[in-house]
Design a protein around this motif. Structure first.
Motif, short mmCIF file in Angstrom:
data_model
loop_
_atom_site.label_atom_id
_atom_site.label_comp_id
_atom_site.label_asym_id
_atom_site.label_seq_id
_atom_site.Cartn_x
_atom_site.Cartn_y
_atom_site.Cartn_z
N ASP A 222 14.73 0.73 -3.02
CA ASP A 222 15.50 -0.19 -2.18
C ASP A 222 15.34 -1.61 -2.69
N GLY A 223 15.95 -1.90 -3.85
CA GLY A 223 15.93 -3.26 -4.37
C GLY A 223 14.71 -3.56 -5.22
N ASP A 224 14.55 -4.83 -5.52
CA ASP A 224 13.48 -5.33 -6.38
C ASP A 224 12.27 -5.67 -5.52
N TYR A 225 11.10 -5.18 -5.93
CA TYR A 225 9.90 -5.44 -5.13
C TYR A 225 9.47 -6.90 -5.15
N ARG A 226 10.04 -7.69 -6.07
CA ARG A 226 9.67 -9.11 -6.17
C ARG A 226 10.55 -10.02 -5.33
N LYS A 227 11.66 -9.48 -4.86
CA LYS A 227 12.60 -10.30 -4.11
C LYS A 227 12.59 -9.90 -2.65
N PRO A 228 12.35 -10.83 -1.74
CA PRO A 228 12.36 -10.50 -0.31
C PRO A 228 13.74 -10.03 0.14
N GLY A 229 13.74 -9.35 1.28
CA GLY A 229 15.01 -8.93 1.85
C GLY A 229 15.27 -7.45 1.75
N ASN A 230 14.30 -6.66 1.27
CA ASN A 230 14.48 -5.22 1.21
C ASN A 230 13.18 -4.53 1.61
N GLN A 231 13.30 -3.26 1.91
CA GLN A 231 12.14 -2.51 2.41
C GLN A 231 11.05 -2.39 1.35
N ARG A 232 11.45 -2.25 0.10
CA ARG A 232 10.47 -2.13 -0.98
C ARG A 232 9.64 -3.39 -1.10
N LEU A 234 9.13 -5.62 1.23
CA LEU A 234 8.32 -5.78 2.44
C LEU A 234 7.04 -4.94 2.34
N LEU A 235 7.18 -3.68 1.93
CA LEU A 235 6.01 -2.82 1.79
C LEU A 235 5.08 -3.32 0.69
N PHE A 236 5.66 -3.84 -0.39
CA PHE A 236 4.84 -4.30 -1.51
C PHE A 236 3.99 -5.52 -1.11
N SER A 237 4.57 -6.41 -0.33
CA SER A 237 3.86 -7.64 0.02
C SER A 237 2.94 -7.46 1.23
N GLU A 238 3.32 -6.59 2.17
CA GLU A 238 2.56 -6.48 3.41
C GLU A 238 1.67 -5.24 3.49
N TRP A 239 1.95 -4.25 2.66
CA TRP A 239 1.16 -3.03 2.70
C TRP A 239 0.35 -2.82 1.41
N ALA A 240 0.99 -3.03 0.25
CA ALA A 240 0.33 -2.78 -1.03
C ALA A 240 -0.60 -3.91 -1.45
N SER A 241 -0.55 -5.03 -0.77
CA SER A 241 -1.39 -6.15 -1.14
C SER A 241 -2.85 -5.88 -0.79
N VAL A 242 -3.74 -6.12 -1.75
CA VAL A 242 -5.17 -5.93 -1.52
C VAL A 242 -5.68 -6.90 -0.46
N ARG A 243 -5.02 -8.03 -0.31
CA ARG A 243 -5.42 -9.00 0.70
C ARG A 243 -5.24 -8.45 2.12
N LYS A 244 -4.42 -7.43 2.26
CA LYS A 244 -4.18 -6.82 3.58
C LYS A 244 -5.08 -5.60 3.81
N TRP A 245 -6.21 -5.54 3.08
CA TRP A 245 -7.04 -4.35 3.11
C TRP A 245 -7.56 -4.01 4.50
N PRO A 250 1.34 0.82 7.97
CA PRO A 250 2.57 1.12 8.73
C PRO A 250 3.10 2.50 8.35
N VAL A 251 2.45 3.55 8.84
CA VAL A 251 2.73 4.90 8.36
C VAL A 251 4.17 5.33 8.66
N ASP A 252 4.73 4.87 9.77
CA ASP A 252 6.11 5.24 10.07
C ASP A 252 7.07 4.66 9.05
N TYR A 253 6.83 3.45 8.62
CA TYR A 253 7.68 2.82 7.61
C TYR A 253 7.45 3.45 6.24
N ILE A 254 6.21 3.86 5.95
CA ILE A 254 5.92 4.54 4.69
C ILE A 254 6.67 5.88 4.65
#
Length: 914
Positions: A222-232, A234-245, A250-254
């Motif tokens: 769903d789009g480029d993981y580097r550009k905001p505005g898509n689900q990919r 959002l998951l990359f920045s808010e879920w895959a980030s080590v800072r969010k350990w 968000p298992v429903d969104y995954i």
């Protein structure tokens, strides 16, 4: 072409910043791209005749296959990225989606019945206060609801086109991406690519990819993981980030993005990681208890006390010298950090924890699988694997499949299947022997290094050897394990192919069993050796039990537990660290290689411009392959074995596992989103065979921990000494109790030190044996106390197993697989669905004209009143529990038999979906 042009697509650059993205749509901007096929046009015009014929055959197969896709109702759009690279974009219409959603028996969200909710739980005020307090305390770890709003809980029902009134098909998001990709993948797996009527096995995209007709088939990210505005993104920045350990996942969104199979993996990994928290706390308590009482431990203090002046017998023949017991002071104190009185309670706790983890996971998975519409799901009859059909393409025997009613190649059971299975598992046993041989080689390394280091006359040699040899041996063993793993995995696939298993499920289960058995033996053999064999059959001075004329390894006076701890720490932590590095480096390498391979030869700027579309960028990513999440589960289940089977020897194992898993979740998320293509959503009801493996491990851990405590630690000998030997029931003098006496004049030829460093007539060794002062018939024989200790050890194993086993059975009995609330929700959902269908079909049967029928919206709006009335009169009262029923006006209604019946309208307080 310049190097700069070649590297334009590498992930290290900002190459995707200028990708021509936009929605994943057809050129008309109206239809979505649900799937993409990729094929390469090899230039064989000047090649050999066979190559030209193969290229023409591939073209005909593509043409027939794509024609059949169009006949099924799919829309295709073609795009040529270059003269070689071609893309086929696929869109599934609503009619196709509805038809195959019904065929696949997918559960879809029903129209929401206004104000029909479940009753709230009746909680005491105290419980509400506790829940509110916990929610406030844990607010910082919860998913940010502004970023990931909670998805609305809705009733689901098995989709049927005859019952469209149950579903809101006008909703543009009714068929999600997962449903679209699942339907298209199902069609791709079953469409034929041959017009020959007798070629019934010429079907499936996997067969075409295996034959090289297509290069890849995948749904789009769903789009480029580097550009905001898509689900990919959002998951990359808010879920895959080590800072969010610290945040929940968000298992429903995954699940919405990757599908149920991957969503369930991350749900299980997150649940397992959270369950490691209490185990880690108890392990740290065990460690810090040992640290706090370190200098009050009689055994280690006696070893470190120079006044004891105990001279120990040489560790090897001739070249080794006598040594003082105080040289093992550091070793003895470190051993006590893990082998202390709290260790027994910790082992019991971990056995209880292992059972509790599995039982609670069953409850949790039942909840999320129902939430994801998988209640009652079961695998449908599977088609044969393309590899299976290819191997049996020329088979003479055919047999009718009773499920599909299609003639399939038949594999004779006694002539083919049994010999292949026997060969496969014979090789497995051979490789197990090889793994045991590798451990034996490490044991010989220990013996040889011990002899080599003894040649250096250093006063610190003994202390140095005791720490150096286990560390280096464990490191060598880890390298051997990692190297053998690759060979095992390659061979396991070949062996499983020989078994000619028909379906992918059968193949995966057999392969999983083989590889896990390989890995189990490979990782755990050396640990089992140290825990249960090392130092147990050494013998005594002048009569050592030898292997190839080498003396066996001996445990230190404090036991082998410290060496076992070192082995566990190096293998477990080293394996996890190495895997984490490889999991990030190897995908980056392969993605870079794919990018260079794709761009090589594309000299025209417009061709490179076309290769920056979403489908071209996704083609550069890595394919999941046929095994998908297999290695992710394997890594975690092996870790689960370290955490449970040998936890009595290494109480910090849960803590290191917790640290690894916190990082593992985020690294896996980053890897899946950045380096891999979007997987095809697969429906699974649970984690499959891995749960049964963990259940076996949990039961095995009870036995292993009992034997480790009984035979590898000093817990039982110390207990026997305190209860039967000393009068004041203390462990004062326990060290002297565990060391036997040996007269150095009894050494055989070539066993005594060549150049003794001290004049010694009596030396000590760690054994329970009679001294040299006993009569010749009893000299150096086993004393009665040895048999008392052995009996106590065996009794402890039996008592430990039965007590812990009873606790495990009690936990399993007390915790049902499904909560009462979920069970009521499933019943309520089924009841409402049936009632709505019954009433709607009744109204349809009565109506003489379409105008006489209420619309679906009108019917659903009034349905709740009908349900409440039934609740007021007690019908199906066990399924519906209104909180309050008020008095209302009587009204008349016509029953199904035509009789006029009176009923009372009621007011029911609002319900809430749980």
């Amino acid at each position: 072409m310049s190097l700069a042009h070649l590297l334009r697509g590498l992930p290290a650059d900002d190459s995707e910043q200028d990708i021509k993205m936009g929605p994943n749509m057809f050129s008309d901007g109206l239809r979505t791209v649900d799937f993409v096929l990729v094929w390469m046009d090899e230039n064989v015009s000047s090649g050999k005749r066979a190559q030209i014929a193969a290229a023409e055959n591939a073209r005909l197969k593509r043409e027939i296959f794509e024609r059949n896709l169009c006949a099924e109702g799919l829309s295709l759009e073609y795009e040529d990225a270059s003269e070689k690279l071609h893309f086929v974009k696929i869109h599934a219409s609503k009619e196709v989606l509805a038809r195959y959603t019904e065929i696949l028996k997918l559960r879809m969200p029903m129209k929401r019945v206004p104000d029909v909710m479940f009753p709230k739980e009746e909680n005491l005020d105290l419980m509400l206060e506790v829940k509110s307090f916990v929610k406030k305390v844990l607010h910082f770890v919860r998913v940010d609801e502004s970023t990931f709003p909670p998805l609305e809980r809705t009733f689901t029902a098995e989709f049927s086109r005859d019952k469209k009134y149950l579903f809101d098909m006008d909703d543009p998001d009714f068929f999600s991406h997962s449903v679209r990709a699942t339907v298209v993948d199902f069609i791709l797996d079953r469409k034929k690519f041959s017009d020959k009527a007798d070629d019934v096995f010429a079907f499936g995209i996997n067969r075409l990819i295996a034959d090289g007709v297509y290069k890849a088939a995948f749904p789009l990210h769903d789009g480029d993981y580097r550009k905001p505005g898509n689900q990919r993104s959002l998951l990359f920045s808010e879920w895959a980030s080590v800072r969010k350990w610290v945040k929940y996942q968000p298992v429903d969104y995954i699940k919405e993005y990757f599908g149920v199979k991957y969503g369930l993996y991350f749900a299980w990994l997150g649940f397992y990681t959270h369950m490691l928290i209490p185990a880690s706390i108890m392990g740290l308590v065990c460690f810090f208890y040992g640290l706090a009482t370190l200098y009050s431990n009689t055994l280690s203090e006696d070893i470190c006390n120079p006044a004891t002046n105990i001279t120990m017998c040489p560790l090897c023949d001739r070249t080794c010298n006598y040594w003082n017991l105080t040289e093992t002071c550091t070793y003895a104190r470190i051993t006590y950090l893990f082998d202390n009185p709290f260790t027994v309670f910790f082992a019991i706790f971990m056995s209880f924890w292992a059972t509790l983890f599995l039982e609670l996971w069953k409850r949790y998975s039942a909840d999320i699988t129902h939430r994801w519409g998988l209640t009652g799901f079961d695998l449908q009859a599977e088609h044969p694997r393309p590899e299976y059909l290819a191997r049996l393409a020329n088979a003479r025997e055919q047999k009718i499949n009773v499920i599909t009613n299609v003639s399939e190649p038949y594999v004779p059971f006694w002539k083919v299947r049994v010999p292949a299975t026997l060969l496969s598992y014979s090789v497995v046993l051979l490789l197990i022997t090889v793994a045991i041989g590798a451990v034996f080689g490490v044991v010989l390394y220990r013996m040889s290094v011990l002899t080599s280091l003894s040649l250096y006359p250093d006063s610190d040699t003994t202390s140095y050897m005791i720490m150096f040899i286990p560390i280096t041996a464990a490191s060598i063993n880890l390298v051997c394990i990692m190297c053998l793993n690759y060979f095992y995995d390659w061979l396991a696939v070949r062996l499983t192919e020989l078994e000619l298993l028909r379906t992918q499920t059968e193949f995966d289960d057999s392969l999983t069993l083989k590889i896990y058995l390989f890995q189990f033996v490979n990782y755990y053999t050396s640990i089992f050796y140290i825990a249960f064999l090392k130092g147990k059959f050494v013998g005594y001075p002048s009569k050592y039990n030898r292997i190839f004329k080498f003396r066996q390894e001996e445990c230190s006076p404090g036991g082998c537990l410290m060496e076992l701890c070192i082995q566990l720490a190096i293998i477990m932590v080293g394996k996890q660290a190495m895997n984490s590095i490889l999991e990030m480096v190897m995908p980056l390498f392969w993605k870079s290689l794919n990018t260079i391979r794709l761009k090589t030869g594309m000299g025209k700027e417009e061709e490179q411009e076309k290769c920056r579309t979403r489908w071209a960028e996704d083609y550069k990513l890595l394919d999941w392959g046929p095994r998908g999440l297999f290695y992710e589960y394997l890594e975690m289940v092996l870790q689960y074995g370290f955490v449970t089977i040998f936890v009595a020897a290494f109480p910090l194992a849960p803590f290191f596992a917790l640290l690894n898993n916190v990082l593992e979740m985020r690294l896996d998320a980053k890897k899946f989103l950045k380096f891999y293509r979007r997987p095809v959503p697969k429906r699974v009801k649970n984690i499959g065979v891995w749960f049964r493996i963990m259940d076996i491990i949990a039961r095995m851990s009870v036995v292993t921990n009992a034997f480790i405590i009984a035979f590898s630690s000093n817990f039982i000998p110390r207990l026997v000494y305190m209860m039967t030997v000393t009068r004041n029931n203390t462990d004062v003098g326990f060290l002297n109790f565990t060391l036997a006496y040996f007269n150095t004049s009894d050494f055989k030829e070539n066993e005594a030190p060549i150049h003794p460093n001290m004049n010694v007539s009596i030396c000590r060794y760690a054994e329970f044996r009679n001294s040299h002062l006993e009569p010749p018939g009893l000299k150096y024989k086993r004393p009665p106390i040895y048999w008392h200790i052995l009996a106590a050890r065996l009794a402890f194993v039996v008592v430990f197993q039965n007590v812990v086993g009873m606790v495990m059975m009690t936990v399993q009995w007390c915790i049902p697989d499904m909560t009462r609330k979920l069970r009521d929700e499933i019943r309520r959902e089924a009841y409402l669905t049936n009632e709505i269908i019954i009433r709607q079909e009744m109204l349809r049967a009565r109506g003489s004209a379409a105008a006489a029928l209420p619309t679906a919206d009108e019917f659903l709006q009034n349905e709740k009143q009908y349900q409440y009335d039934k609740a007021a009169f007690g019908s199906e009262g066990d399924l519906i529990s209104p909180r309050a029923v008020g008095e209302g006006d009587l009204s008349e209604s016509v029953g199904e038999d035509g009789d006029v019946r009176k009923r009372r309208s009621v007011e029911i307080s609002s319900f809430e979906v749980v």
